[in-house]
Design an enzyme around this catalytic site. Structure first.
Site, mmCIF file in Angstrom:
data_model
loop_
_atom_site.group_PDB
_atom_site.id
_atom_site.type_symbol
_atom_site.label_atom_id
_atom_site.label_comp_id
_atom_site.label_asym_id
_atom_site.label_seq_id
_atom_site.Cartn_x
_atom_site.Cartn_y
_atom_site.Cartn_z
ATOM 1 N N HIS A 8 47.041 31.916 40.059
ATOM 2 C CA HIS A 8 47.793 32.764 39.142
ATOM 3 C C HIS A 8 47.742 32.132 37.755
ATOM 4 C CE1 HIS A 8 50.579 35.461 37.367
ATOM 5 N NE2 HIS A 8 51.578 34.603 37.303
ATOM 6 N N TRP A 17 46.316 46.294 41.005
ATOM 7 C CA TRP A 17 45.757 45.341 41.954
ATOM 8 C C TRP A 17 45.060 46.015 43.128
ATOM 9 C CZ3 TRP A 17 49.453 44.093 38.561
ATOM 10 C CH2 TRP A 17 49.367 42.841 37.947
ATOM 11 N N TYR A 70 42.913 38.452 45.449
ATOM 12 C CA TYR A 70 43.258 37.082 45.080
ATOM 13 C C TYR A 70 44.758 36.834 45.186
ATOM 14 C CZ TYR A 70 45.178 38.134 40.416
ATOM 15 O OH TYR A 70 45.953 38.579 39.366
ATOM 16 N N CYS A 129 46.203 39.110 36.328
ATOM 17 C CA CYS A 129 46.925 37.993 35.709
ATOM 18 C C CYS A 129 46.141 37.279 34.618
ATOM 19 C CB CYS A 129 47.398 37.009 36.767
ATOM 20 S SG CYS A 129 46.111 35.992 37.510
ATOM 21 N N ASP A 142 54.985 34.238 30.895
ATOM 22 C CA ASP A 142 54.124 34.955 31.837
ATOM 23 C C ASP A 142 54.312 36.451 31.629
ATOM 24 O OD1 ASP A 142 52.608 35.865 33.925
ATOM 25 O OD2 ASP A 142 53.555 34.620 35.450
#
Length: 725
Positions: free
Chosen positions: A334, A240, A546, A276, A357
């Site tokens: 997400h 990230w 984000y 994600c 997830d």
């Protein structure tokens, strides 16, 4: 008898089975069938069979296969079936030395690569012969299968559709792009089985692992751990931060197949990098390929509640700048997956959509995975059910708590927003590119009596756990440290009465924010009382990921505002492109906040996350698109920047249209210049397809897609000649 040998069907002979099993679209060799559905094989012997001979089939899968573990079955050839949900074989016909047989499998069979063998016995001897291999996957067409989906339109979307739409941006500015799932592409099915064979569960106990592969809940949980690489050499490494030099910027990916193929080609080392939506896209591909109905879901304003107390603590300094000091965060969006199957472990009331997830956020039973969690259980606040229901409940229901940290690091709570999280949960509508709002599947209407009742139930579970009650909630706390309990004092004050400043405010965009242009907005403050208000306003703006993490402060302003009773005041704010161009992340997001302090009154924090739009890429396909015939498409786009660009890379892909990826470099682009060019492709599968085009520069990423219908070539029969009259 040594000459009693048989041979398998040729590849062409598998076509009727594949059509009947909806597996003819897989670009994989051999026999591929769905469990719980019969398939036909033809056996050719070197001489006619003696009617007195007996034939017994054996199917086996995995290491040390056994009937006890549901990984082996031995069954004779018969003239009638037993229909009791087990493996059996029925003779269809016998002509000379060819035997046609129907093999029935149970709807609870283990999925994977099977070995099939035959044993032929006569009065004086027995001989065994391997017949080869076949592959078996889940069957959403069979009512007896755990993944059964009754609606054909839903099966077409959640199993058979090779392309999709992923939604990003922010709630006020929803953006979307095409994604090439490519679950039927060459090599993908084998890779999906490889993922299962390389999991931690398989390494710990391969025999037990195979025996559990009949359960979609187990398979889904294993896959959710294997798509990320945090605990083993899974498919994708998450990153990230903005330095992607050692791999691929996550915004560059347009589909899953390329990632999965890179993983195998790279000797199963993690592919760099994913975020994600990439994790969700790849997981959707794998689960659809294995026959589990799956879709990608986007939650706007998604909470990451690290300490499990339903409070998302956001800290500001006295100048209104967001501080990156909290383990909690609010992601602008997400993406996760929902898969459809029954929950035998929980009860039929929790059947249906299950959250899975694969984005690595927190530990669950010691590894980075999440789910399956019943969407129905989340809505009803049954957070003690397996798996990870508490974490997902917080993602859509937590409160945002705003704090101001003074220079001496003391923290003052200034605002509690009970309706900031889980504002909209969306997924692709059936047969459309439009989003459908599924928020009501996860939660009752915010602020309703039922929503308050459910929250109180969840709060009670957390309070009981925090007070030392026996913890039967196996997945409430996801950091694998059960001795650390949620802060019940924080829970108790989450909705306490704060000093009312008597004003309200909001940021309002003057025009749509676009990459390459200045951002213009207004801070609108309103006095809600009959008293005069002196307000000190500290305004700050930053570039952000984000995930809500600030990366660079761009603007700082101080204003004093005098509000007469019930007056509304507008403060113009402008963020220049020259201020943000070097610091805009690949998320294209800015954040602006205002700390408003009323003299002799309370404080108010106002915040807005801004998602900057990229200009669209327009694609126009020329004429009819025909299978195996060269097709052309015109691509039009504009350089969004007020400066020249000379580093644009072109990427083109689309399952059934383009094999792999087409790449190229684009020439020098003048500021704000509109460019047109043509691309050529030769479709190799019929049906509805999606052509994806990406133009990427160091300063922007432009994406576009166009749905394409690929037809078979038309044939015209010869017409008899007739003389003119």
């Amino acid at each position: 008898m040594e000459d009693d040998k048989s041979s398998r069907d040729s590849s062409d002979a598998h076509i009727p089975n594949r059509i009947a099993h909806h597996t003819d679209v897989y670009n994989s060799p051999g026999l591929l069938v769905r469990r719980g559905q019969p398939f036909t094989i033809s056996l050719e012997f070197s001489r006619p069979l003696d009617p007195k001979q007996t034939i017994v089939f054996t199917v086996a899968i995995g290491p040390e296969p056994s009937e006890t573990n549901n990984t082996k079955a031995v069954f004779p050839l018969s003239h009638t079936g037993n229909g009791n949900g087990s493996w059996y074989a029925v003779q269809l016909s016998s002509l000379s030395n060819v035997l046609r047989t129907i093999i029935y499998s149970p709807a609870s069979a283990v999925i994977g690569r099977y070995d099939l063998s035959i044993e032929i016995s006569s009065a004086d001897r027995t001989s065994s012969h391997p017949l080869g291999h076949f592959m078996m996957i889940f069957n959403p067409w069979n009512p007896a299968d755990d993944v059964y989906l009754s609606n054909e339109d839903e099966r077409a979307e959640y199993i058979m559709n090779e392309s999709g739409i992923i939604y990003m941006g922010s709630l006020k500015n929803i953006q979307y792009f095409g994604w090439n799932y490519g679950q039927f592409e060459e090599g993908i099915l084998d890779i999906c089985f490889d993922i299962l064979d390389r999991s931690l569960e398989h390494k710990r106990n391969p025999v037990a692992d195979y025996s559990k592969r009949s359960d979609p809940a187990y398979v889904g949980r294993v896959i959710s751990a294997m798509i990320n690489s945090n605990d083993e050499n899974g498919v994708l490494e998450g990153k990230w931060e903005e330095d992607f030099k050692e791999g691929v910027d996550p915004t560059t990916w347009n589909g899953s197949a390329d990632i999965l193929l890179k993983w195998r080609k790279g000797d199963y080392q993690p592919v760099k990098y994913g975020q994600c939506w990439v994790f969700a896209g790849v997981m959707c591909t794998v689960l659809r390929c294995l026959g589990i109905p799956t879709r990608v879901v986007t939650n706007y304003n998604s909470a990451h509640n690290a300490d499990g107390n339903l409070n998302i603590d956001i800290y500001y300094d006295e100048d209104g700048k967001v501080l990156d000091i909290s383990p909690d965060s609010i992601w602008n969006f997400h993406c996760w997956n929902e898969s459809w199957f029954i929950r035998k472990d929980l009860g039929s009331q929790y059947d249906g959509w299950q959250v899975l997830d694969s984005t690595p956020q927190e530990l669950s039973t010691g590894i980075y995975c999440c789910g399956p969690a019943s969407v129905k259980a989340i809505k009803e606040g049954e957070v003690d059910l397996s798996y990870d229901c508490m974490f997902i409940y917080a993602e859509v229901n937590a409160d945002r708590i705003s704090w101001v940290q003074s220079k001496d690091e003391t923290k003052t709570k200034v605002y509690s927003d009970t309706a900031a999280i889980g504002l909209c949960i969306s997924t692709k509508a059936l047969g459309s590119i439009q989003p459908v709002d599924i928020t009501n599947n996860y939660k009752y209407q915010e602020g309703s009596a039922k929503e308050r009742e459910i929250y109180s139930k969840v709060y009670s579970k957390l309070a009981a756990r925090g007070s030392g009650a026996e913890n039967t909630v196996s997945h409430i706390h996801r950091n694998n440290k059960p001795e650390e309990k949620p802060d019940i004092r924080a829970l108790a004050t989450r909705r306490d009465n704060l000093k009312d400043p008597g004003i309200q405010g909001k940021f309002k965009l003057v025009d749509s924010p676009v990459v390459g242009q200045d951002v213009n907005l207004m801070l609108v403050l309103k006095n809600l009382t009959s008293e005069f208000k002196n307000v000190k306003v500290n305004i700050s703006s930053s570039s952000i990921m984000y995930t809500g993490r600030p990366t660079r402060e761009l603007l700082k302003q101080y204003r004093s505002v005098f509000l007469i009773p019930y007056q509304e005041e507008k403060i113009p704010i402008q963020i220049y492109y020259s201020e943000y161009e070097k610091y805009l992340t690949s998320s294209n997001m800015l954040q602006v906040s205002a700390l408003c302090e009323v003299k002799d009154g309370g404080k108010l924090v106002i915040r807005k996350d801004i998602s900057l739009e990229n200009p669209s890429v327009n694609i126009r396909v020329k004429g009819e698109v025909v299978l195996d015939k060269l097709a052309m498409a015109e691509v039009t786009f504009m350089n969004p920047l007020p400066k020249p660009v000379d580093d644009c890379l072109l990427l083109v892909e689309g399952s059934g249209l383009v094999t792999g990826q087409l790449t190229g470099n684009l020439s020098y682009l003048r500021p704000m210049e509109t460019t047109k060019f043509w691309i050529e492709f030769t479709p190799y599968r019929t049906g509805n397809r999606q052509l994806l085009v990406e133009i990427k520069s160091a300063r922007f990423t432009l994406k576009g897609f166009q749905n394409v219908r690929v037809n078979k070539m038309r044939t015209f029969g010869a017409q008899p000649w007739r003389p003119s009259q």
